[in-house]
Design a protein around this motif. Sequence first.
Motif, PDB file in Angstrom:
ATOM      1  N   VAL A  81       0.847  -1.194   0.000  1.00  0.00           N
ATOM      2  CA  VAL A  81       0.000   0.000   0.000  1.00  0.00           C
ATOM      3  C   VAL A  81       0.883   1.244   0.000  1.00  0.00           C
ATOM      4  CG1 VAL A  81      -1.749   1.305   1.256  1.00  0.00           C
ATOM      5  CG2 VAL A  81      -1.911  -1.183   1.119  1.00  0.00           C
ATOM      6  N   ARG A  82       1.946   1.224   0.777  1.00  0.00           N
ATOM      7  CA  ARG A  82       2.883   2.352   0.763  1.00  0.00           C
ATOM      8  C   ARG A  82       3.507   2.516  -0.622  1.00  0.00           C
ATOM      9  NH1 ARG A  82       4.471   0.175   5.794  1.00  0.00           N
ATOM     10  NH2 ARG A  82       6.383  -0.656   4.884  1.00  0.00           N
ATOM     11  N   ARG A  83       3.791   1.392  -1.286  1.00  0.00           N
ATOM     12  CA  ARG A  83       4.337   1.483  -2.649  1.00  0.00           C
ATOM     13  C   ARG A  83       3.351   2.157  -3.589  1.00  0.00           C
ATOM     14  NH1 ARG A  83       6.231  -3.855  -2.406  1.00  0.00           N
ATOM     15  NH2 ARG A  83       4.585  -4.536  -3.829  1.00  0.00           N
ATOM     16  N   PHE A  84       2.077   1.798  -3.436  1.00  0.00           N
ATOM     17  CA  PHE A  84       1.050   2.415  -4.276  1.00  0.00           C
ATOM     18  C   PHE A  84       1.013   3.923  -4.040  1.00  0.00           C
ATOM     19  CE2 PHE A  84      -3.313   3.978  -4.723  1.00  0.00           C
ATOM     20  CZ  PHE A  84      -3.571   3.662  -6.052  1.00  0.00           C
ATOM     21  N   ASP A  85       1.014   4.334  -2.777  1.00  0.00           N
ATOM     22  CA  ASP A  85       1.018   5.764  -2.465  1.00  0.00           C
ATOM     23  C   ASP A  85       2.251   6.442  -3.056  1.00  0.00           C
ATOM     24  OD1 ASP A  85      -1.320   5.335  -1.098  1.00  0.00           O
ATOM     25  OD2 ASP A  85      -0.447   5.565   0.913  1.00  0.00           O
ATOM     26  N   GLU A  86       3.388   5.787  -2.908  1.00  0.00           N
ATOM     27  CA  GLU A  86       4.629   6.372  -3.411  1.00  0.00           C
ATOM     28  C   GLU A  86       4.616   6.485  -4.932  1.00  0.00           C
ATOM     29  OE1 GLU A  86       7.472   3.719  -1.759  1.00  0.00           O
ATOM     30  OE2 GLU A  86       7.300   4.538   0.277  1.00  0.00           O
ATOM     31  N   SER A  87       3.995   5.508  -5.606  1.00  0.00           N
ATOM     32  CA  SER A  87       3.937   5.575  -7.068  1.00  0.00           C
ATOM     33  C   SER A  87       3.075   6.745  -7.531  1.00  0.00           C
ATOM     34  CB  SER A  87       3.407   4.258  -7.645  1.00  0.00           C
ATOM     35  OG  SER A  87       2.042   4.057  -7.333  1.00  0.00           O
ATOM     36  N   VAL A  98       2.539  16.840  -7.378  1.00  0.00           N
ATOM     37  CA  VAL A  98       1.101  17.131  -7.402  1.00  0.00           C
ATOM     38  C   VAL A  98       0.300  16.169  -6.530  1.00  0.00           C
ATOM     39  CG1 VAL A  98       1.047  18.296  -9.641  1.00  0.00           C
ATOM     40  CG2 VAL A  98       0.917  15.798  -9.550  1.00  0.00           C
ATOM     41  N   TRP A  99       0.955  15.148  -5.969  1.00  0.00           N
ATOM     42  CA  TRP A  99       0.269  14.174  -5.123  1.00  0.00           C
ATOM     43  C   TRP A  99       0.945  14.096  -3.762  1.00  0.00           C
ATOM     44  CZ3 TRP A  99      -4.166  11.491  -6.187  1.00  0.00           C
ATOM     45  CH2 TRP A  99      -4.586  11.424  -7.515  1.00  0.00           C
ATOM     46  N   GLY A 100       0.152  13.897  -2.732  1.00  0.00           N
ATOM     47  CA  GLY A 100       0.710  13.690  -1.403  1.00  0.00           C
ATOM     48  C   GLY A 100      -0.368  13.656  -0.340  1.00  0.00           C
ATOM     49  N   GLU A 126      -7.588  13.525   7.221  1.00  0.00           N
ATOM     50  CA  GLU A 126      -6.358  13.463   6.439  1.00  0.00           C
ATOM     51  C   GLU A 126      -6.563  12.558   5.232  1.00  0.00           C
ATOM     52  OE1 GLU A 126      -1.968  13.336   8.055  1.00  0.00           O
ATOM     53  OE2 GLU A 126      -2.798  11.313   7.989  1.00  0.00           O
ATOM     54  N   ILE A 127      -6.295  13.100   4.052  1.00  0.00           N
ATOM     55  CA  ILE A 127      -6.397  12.339   2.816  1.00  0.00           C
ATOM     56  C   ILE A 127      -5.058  11.652   2.564  1.00  0.00           C
ATOM     57  CG2 ILE A 127      -6.759  12.462   0.319  1.00  0.00           C
ATOM     58  CD1 ILE A 127      -9.265  13.013   1.832  1.00  0.00           C
ATOM     59  N   ASP A 128      -5.086  10.334   2.412  1.00  0.00           N
ATOM     60  CA  ASP A 128      -3.828   9.607   2.212  1.00  0.00           C
ATOM     61  C   ASP A 128      -3.111  10.073   0.953  1.00  0.00           C
ATOM     62  OD1 ASP A 128      -3.848   8.031   4.515  1.00  0.00           O
ATOM     63  OD2 ASP A 128      -5.174   6.557   3.595  1.00  0.00           O
ATOM     64  N   MET A 129      -3.849  10.183  -0.157  1.00  0.00           N
ATOM     65  CA  MET A 129      -3.235  10.686  -1.383  1.00  0.00           C
ATOM     66  C   MET A 129      -4.201  11.672  -2.029  1.00  0.00           C
ATOM     67  SD  MET A 129      -0.275   9.429  -1.359  1.00  0.00           S
ATOM     68  CE  MET A 129       0.262  10.138  -2.911  1.00  0.00           C
ATOM     69  N   PHE A 130      -3.771  12.943  -2.059  1.00  0.00           N
ATOM     70  CA  PHE A 130      -4.573  14.014  -2.646  1.00  0.00           C
ATOM     71  C   PHE A 130      -3.844  14.534  -3.873  1.00  0.00           C
ATOM     72  CE2 PHE A 130      -5.683  18.460  -3.232  1.00  0.00           C
ATOM     73  CZ  PHE A 130      -7.063  18.430  -3.141  1.00  0.00           C
ATOM     74  N   GLY A 131      -4.540  14.554  -5.004  1.00  0.00           N
ATOM     75  CA  GLY A 131      -3.965  15.059  -6.243  1.00  0.00           C
ATOM     76  C   GLY A 131      -4.507  16.439  -6.558  1.00  0.00           C
ATOM     77  N   LEU A 132      -3.609  17.397  -6.786  1.00  0.00           N
ATOM     78  CA  LEU A 132      -4.041  18.752  -7.124  1.00  0.00           C
ATOM     79  C   LEU A 132      -4.836  18.737  -8.420  1.00  0.00           C
ATOM     80  CD1 LEU A 132      -0.753  20.779  -6.453  1.00  0.00           C
ATOM     81  CD2 LEU A 132      -2.565  20.153  -4.827  1.00  0.00           C
ATOM     82  N   GLY A 133      -5.881  19.557  -8.455  1.00  0.00           N
ATOM     83  CA  GLY A 133      -6.633  19.663  -9.709  1.00  0.00           C
ATOM     84  C   GLY A 133      -5.720  20.059 -10.851  1.00  0.00           C
ATOM     85  N   PRO A 138      -5.375  24.321  -7.789  1.00  0.00           N
ATOM     86  CA  PRO A 138      -5.233  23.052  -7.057  1.00  0.00           C
ATOM     87  C   PRO A 138      -6.542  22.485  -6.537  1.00  0.00           C
ATOM     88  CG  PRO A 138      -4.208  24.885  -5.859  1.00  0.00           C
ATOM     89  CD  PRO A 138      -4.624  25.422  -7.161  1.00  0.00           C
ATOM     90  N   LEU A 139      -7.539  23.348  -6.299  1.00  0.00           N
ATOM     91  CA  LEU A 139      -8.830  22.893  -5.811  1.00  0.00           C
ATOM     92  C   LEU A 139      -9.914  23.183  -6.845  1.00  0.00           C
ATOM     93  CD1 LEU A 139      -8.646  24.142  -2.116  1.00  0.00           C
ATOM     94  CD2 LEU A 139      -8.258  21.822  -2.944  1.00  0.00           C
ATOM     95  N   PRO A 140     -10.849  22.272  -7.021  1.00  0.00           N
ATOM     96  CA  PRO A 140     -10.955  20.970  -6.361  1.00  0.00           C
ATOM     97  C   PRO A 140      -9.933  19.981  -6.896  1.00  0.00           C
ATOM     98  CG  PRO A 140     -12.658  21.155  -8.026  1.00  0.00           C
ATOM     99  CD  PRO A 140     -11.965  22.486  -7.981  1.00  0.00           C
ATOM    100  N   GLY A 141      -9.585  19.021  -6.053  1.00  0.00           N
ATOM    101  CA  GLY A 141      -8.632  17.996  -6.446  1.00  0.00           C
ATOM    102  C   GLY A 141      -9.264  16.621  -6.435  1.00  0.00           C
ATOM    103  N   ILE A 142      -8.394  15.602  -6.444  1.00  0.00           N
ATOM    104  CA  ILE A 142      -8.819  14.203  -6.480  1.00  0.00           C
ATOM    105  C   ILE A 142      -8.317  13.511  -5.209  1.00  0.00           C
ATOM    106  CG2 ILE A 142      -8.782  12.051  -7.789  1.00  0.00           C
ATOM    107  CD1 ILE A 142     -10.062  14.457  -9.258  1.00  0.00           C
TER     108      ILE A 142
END
Length: 288
Positions: A81-87, A98-100, A126-133, A138-142
Amino acid sequence: MEHDDEANGDTDDVVDLAGQVRDITVSGLPNGYDYKATRYADVILKEAFPNRFRDLTNALEQFEPTLDELRSGGGGRTVFVRRFDESLAEQQEDGNTVWGKQNITIEKGIGFDGNVAPVSKVRGHEIDMFGLGSLEDPLPGIAVEMEWNNKDPFFDRDLINFQALHHEGAIAVGVIVTRGTDLQDLISGVIRSGDGGFKYGSSTTHWDKLVPRVNLGGGGECPLLLIGIRPERIQGIELAYRVREKLDEAEELRTAWREAYESWDEAKPIIDEIRNQAYKIMPPVSGK
């Protein structure tokens, strides 16, 4: 194993409400997953946020945990799961991150003619992985959450959070990645923990716990993309199929023992031996 049609997103025989889980209509997402969406989340993501769609696609393509990792991994953020977040975190736009992980704070105020005083400050989950729009907006994002093996109320937490953040304009699409039905059916009752119990029980986070929650209104009006991990994404999963085949053989004999044996006392040792053979194929990982 039988599953409710509703749990699998099959809503042909019920009223088609706006928030019901439906098949996706876009192409380009990788194989090895089940995909469903509400409120055209897949279309919104691909057409309005093409860079974030590309990022998510790349991360899903790279996601290939091993069976050994499933056997040793527990709850929380396991190694894959950490690998997925890191990818996702490695994906960039014009050389920019743009992700974090993000904490989103919403402030509200009240007043007259621009003289506004704050009345509340609400820190979103807290969002585990938030992608900037985008870099400019940057908002709204994913928002992306992978719920691999938590207790299933974590889905409620994610859906409530997505609903609130979408309502406030912070996210456009919420994405939840979890174990798909076929993977859950395969590994539940097959992969054991070090104490001899079983990992990945029915009360943990998986597809058949997620979809009914969404069909009952979880997530509110937030468009949701639901992604179920299929067995073919797992390297070395063939061993689990061997165990499942043996366990199914034992179960079939248990339900039809009268056809082959004169008494239960005669049949039970045979059934137990088949089960023992299955468990010897893939013993629990020590200390995990």
